[in-house]
Design an enzyme around this catalytic site. Structure first.
Site, PDB file in Angstrom:
ATOM      1  N   ASP A 136       0.835  -1.210   0.000  1.00 48.98           N
ATOM      2  CA  ASP A 136       0.000   0.000   0.000  1.00 48.98           C
ATOM      3  C   ASP A 136       0.870   1.261   0.000  1.00 48.98           C
ATOM      4  O   ASP A 136       2.003   1.243   0.479  1.00 48.98           O
ATOM      5  CB  ASP A 136      -0.908  -0.022   1.243  1.00 48.98           C
ATOM      6  CG  ASP A 136      -2.038   0.985   1.137  1.00 48.98           C
ATOM      7  OD1 ASP A 136      -2.382   1.399   0.012  1.00 48.98           O
ATOM      8  OD2 ASP A 136      -2.593   1.363   2.190  1.00 48.98           O
ATOM      9  N   ASN A 192     -10.988  -2.252  -5.360  1.00 46.89           N
ATOM     10  CA  ASN A 192     -10.183  -1.367  -6.221  1.00 46.89           C
ATOM     11  C   ASN A 192     -10.804  -1.172  -7.604  1.00 46.89           C
ATOM     12  O   ASN A 192     -10.457  -0.220  -8.309  1.00 46.89           O
ATOM     13  CB  ASN A 192      -8.744  -1.887  -6.365  1.00 46.89           C
ATOM     14  CG  ASN A 192      -7.908  -1.781  -5.112  1.00 46.89           C
ATOM     15  OD1 ASN A 192      -6.994  -2.583  -4.890  1.00 46.89           O
ATOM     16  ND2 ASN A 192      -8.177  -0.802  -4.256  1.00 46.89           N
TER      17      ASN A 192
HETATM   18  C1  IPE Z   1      -5.521  -2.602  -0.130  1.00 46.60           C
HETATM   19  O1  IPE Z   1      -5.144  -1.286  -0.328  1.00 46.60           O
HETATM   20  C2  IPE Z   1      -5.537  -3.328  -1.443  1.00 46.60           C
HETATM   21  C3  IPE Z   1      -4.234  -3.527  -2.059  1.00 46.60           C
HETATM   22  C4  IPE Z   1      -3.069  -3.248  -1.526  1.00 46.60           C
HETATM   23  C5  IPE Z   1      -4.269  -4.123  -3.363  1.00 46.60           C
HETATM   24  P1  IPE Z   1      -6.236  -0.124  -0.461  1.00 46.60           P
HETATM   25  O2  IPE Z   1      -5.484   1.126  -0.616  1.00 46.60           O
HETATM   26  O3  IPE Z   1      -7.218  -0.467  -1.504  1.00 46.60           O
HETATM   27  O4  IPE Z   1      -6.953  -0.202   0.961  1.00 46.60           O
HETATM   28  P2  IPE Z   1      -7.742   0.899   1.781  1.00 46.60           P
HETATM   29  O5  IPE Z   1      -8.772   1.478   0.878  1.00 46.60           O
HETATM   30  O6  IPE Z   1      -6.750   1.924   2.215  1.00 46.60           O
HETATM   31  O7  IPE Z   1      -8.315   0.165   2.957  1.00 46.60           O
HETATM   32  C1  IPE Z   2      -1.564   0.274  -3.356  1.00 50.79           C
HETATM   33  O1  IPE Z   2      -1.322   1.641  -3.344  1.00 50.79           O
HETATM   34  C2  IPE Z   2      -1.818  -0.264  -4.746  1.00 50.79           C
HETATM   35  C3  IPE Z   2      -3.206  -0.685  -4.986  1.00 50.79           C
HETATM   36  C4  IPE Z   2      -4.160  -0.668  -4.090  1.00 50.79           C
HETATM   37  C5  IPE Z   2      -3.527  -1.149  -6.312  1.00 50.79           C
HETATM   38  P1  IPE Z   2      -2.525   2.684  -3.376  1.00 50.79           P
HETATM   39  O2  IPE Z   2      -2.863   2.965  -4.797  1.00 50.79           O
HETATM   40  O3  IPE Z   2      -3.646   2.224  -2.535  1.00 50.79           O
HETATM   41  O4  IPE Z   2      -1.837   3.947  -2.739  1.00 50.79           O
HETATM   42  P2  IPE Z   2      -2.468   4.940  -1.667  1.00 50.79           P
HETATM   43  O5  IPE Z   2      -2.942   4.102  -0.518  1.00 50.79           O
HETATM   44  O6  IPE Z   2      -3.578   5.667  -2.343  1.00 50.79           O
HETATM   45  O7  IPE Z   2      -1.338   5.836  -1.269  1.00 50.79           O
HETATM   46 MG    MG Z   3      -4.058   2.419  -0.570  1.00 48.51          MG
END
Ligand code: IPE
Ligand code: IPE
Ligand code: MG
Length: 272
Positions: free
Chosen positions: A45, A93
């Protein structure tokens, strides 16, 4: 093609060189090889926030996260981890802006196509969990080809969680068991933890002993809810694109310092 990655995802041949930072070497030396977790799962993340901090768009954050996958994989392989499971794209997502979803799908195809030969040479078996039928055709084809090519490898199993959520998986499992009971193929008395394990998409993978989440968030976000019942959780403020081998080693060092009691008292443990 808007996304290109030409660097190999994984070079397992020389994870330690004279250029390896001393902090990484020092951490690695502290790991007891006899107590390395067999299965590490990672919630990758922070790509979006990393990009924002660097004045770039979110997609640049995802691109820069590919190197961190290579780092996590080389570190895990170097210490003998047998299963590495990466949360790459959740069911939720799909609700992100369409341009970001499209870029992530394209990155998936490009990364797998570019890296698969290297992964194969290094003994990596590629596996997926999740509703991969919902991925675009290009992604499904690249994944199938890569999984077929690496099916015989056994150095480490790299599982990508794609269009995955634990509730999606649990729902699927409950439906499959309910159907078998209704059709008379299964008795309710045969429903036990082992059967549930077998009906989840993680069937065949041991439960992770260690779950890592980057970016400072301290939540599970619908990942492996059944399987992490007794996992040790390790959170780091490091954004995923900044994740390096030393972070994985640090997580394992910390894991090895924890006392895993599984409901027992300390005195009941074999080596209190
Ligand atoms: C969790 O991250 C999913 C992945 C790392 C693929 P998100 O960024 O989607 O999670 P939330 O929304 O912060 O809980
Ligand atoms: C994790 O990074 C990747 C996916 C969930 C696909 P994020 O895209 O959630 O990055 P933040 O949490 O918005 O910084
Ligand atoms: Mg995230």
């Amino acid at each position: 093609m808007i996304l290109q990655r030409n660097r190999p995802i994984c070079d397992l041949r020389s994870p330690v060189t004279e250029k390896t930072p001393s902090i990484e070497l020092a951490l690695r030396a502290r790991i007891d090889p006899a107590r390395v977790p067999a299965h590490i799962a990672i919630i990758m993340d922070g790509n979006g926030r990393w990009a924002q901090q660097h004045g770039e768009n979110r997609i640049s954050g995802h691109l820069n996260g590919v190197r961190s996958i290579r780092e996590a994989l080389t570190a895990a392989t170097a210490i003998g981890v047998k299963y590495l499971t990466l949360y790459a794209f959740s069911t939720e997502n799909w609700n992100r802006p369409q341009a970001e979803v499209d870029a992530l799908m394209e990155l998936l195809v490009n990364t797998i196509s570019n890296e698969i030969d290297e992964l194969h040479r290094n003994g990596v078996r590629l596996h997926t969990i999740g509703d991969t039928d919902s991925l675009p055709k290009g992604g499904r084809t690249a994944l199938k080809k890569a999984m077929d090519q690496t099916a015989g490898n056994d150095r480490i199993t790299l599982t990508l969680a794609l269009s995955y959520s634990a509730r999606w998986d649990i729902l699927r499992m409950v439906r499959s068991i309910a159907t078998d009971i209704r059709e008379g193929r299964l008795s309710t008395f045969a429903v036990n933890e082992q059967l549930i394990d077998q009906r989840l998409s993680t069937a065949g993978l041991p439960d992770p002993e260690l779950l890592i989440r980057t970016s400072g968030e301290q939540r599970i976000s619908n990942f492996l809810l059944w399987e992490i019942a007794y996992a040790e959780l390790w959170f780091t403020p490091v954004m995923w694109p900044d994740f390096r081998r030393e972070h994985l080693f640090q997580a394992v060092v910390d894991y090895q310092q924890r006392e895993r009691r599984f409901g027992l008292t300390r005195e009941q443990l074999p080596n209190p």
